[in-house]
Scaffold this active site. Sequence first.
Site: not given
Ligand code: UDX
Length: 446
Positions: A144, A203, A259
């Site tokens: 996913e 993944k 993740c």
């Molecule tokens: C992630 C992946 O994006 C997704 O494809 C996978 O299925 C699960 O893991 P998620 O953990 O829900 O999703 O959040 P994501 O939006 O990827 O953000 C992860 C972390 O990185 C957050 O703490 C976010 O604040 C941080 N982040 C993200 C940053 O600090 N800067 C960015 O530019 C993007």
Amino acid sequence: MSVIAAKCPGIKVHVVDLNADRIAAWNDDDLDNLPIYEPGLSDIVKEARGRNLFFSTNVDEAIDESDMIFISVNTPTKTYGVGKGMAADLKYIELCARQIARVATNDKIIVEKSTLPVRTAEALQDILSSTGSDVNFQVLSNPEFLAEGTAVQDLLNPDRVLIGGERTPEGAAAIQALHDVYAHWVPSDRILTTNVWSSELSKLTANAFLAQRVSSINSLSALCEATEADVDEVARAIGQDSRIGPKFLKSSVGFGGSCFQKDILNLVYLSKTYGLDEVAEYWHQVIKMNDYQKRRFAEKIIQSLYNTVNGKKIVLLGWAFKKDTNDTRESAAIYVADYLLSEQAQVVVYDPKVTSQQIYADLDYLNTRSEEENQRLVNVAQTTEDIFKDAHAVAVMTEWDEFREYDWKQIHEQMLKPSFVFDGRGILDIQQLEEIGMNAFAIGKG
Ligand code: UDX
């Protein structure tokens, strides 16, 4: 599963779990009580629940009735034994497989939805086929890629759906069956098929690459602060290069979520297992940079407050690992708070969606100090009323939209002087805060 049910009225979807409270919450008449906060989710559940979407604790019956089973149990990082702190704990996966093998009386397609180390499908296949019965199982990998906070949008309109399966006629038929489910709403050219191992590894790789971008920009944020460059300007300048692209270059107090860290540690462990130490070290650095960023932010607060936060009131705005979710797993806020608490700060936490129970549980889980001490040092506020009164500092930990709209002039008036703001998410107007009279710091702004 709710989106599949909503998009495929002809398919009956049973979601089963051993946890009766969770299932009861999914069945709650009040859709505001669903266990997960996710924009748009309650509408989807409302549309399908009771029609072709059912939540129950009757696992055996659901296994028996189904043609296709998605295994979506958690695979946390091991906290004991070999691979402790790195390898994925597969005990829940194995328990599922054994239960399916015990109960199944007709052929089934088993879909790995949980994120797993490469070659887990093989172990699953082994367990499933070892019952001696003539039931046939085809194992598919279908990782996913949704992100929290945008889960429903990501599911309705995915960049791609990935299906890994065996390269045999039976494998191809199973892939086709799952393809046909998604084809109800996803264009065929976005449904990719690969062998099982490629799918499993993709993944981990996708998450490692995304996290690496955040760690890369965060590493540069430290250099920007030292050189008076501005990390947002640097990100914009490099993001305009179509080969680099603009996304995932927002510097922050550190990435969190269930993740990134887990999957990278998994990748590191896997590489080590195969004797690829340089590969392991390369990816491990992404985690180390993230730990550095969290620590650096906490140290910046302490250093700015004249090298001591002992007894000082510090308000943390946000606890979730990102906005629009109530998920706090691996949230940077937990580690920053822990660091400040070890320096005897009085921490006040406000998050619009996270419960106080969760906040204390996150801190207690670290085991840095007793539960009583966490209770004594941390106050969780349900609203923002009075939280800024006599505070020495405010730190933004999550980029919730409402924090931008606060009346910062009024907040300044309530705080002790000199007052400090630390923006860990780059969402506030630093210049405006300085004009109000606050000492304002944002990550990566020299
Ligand atoms: C992630 C992946 O994006 C997704 O494809 C996978 O299925 C699960 O893991 P998620 O953990 O829900 O999703 O959040 P994501 O939006 O990827 O953000 C992860 C972390 O990185 C957050 O703490 C976010 O604040 C941080 N982040 C993200 C940053 O600090 N800067 C960015 O530019 C993007």
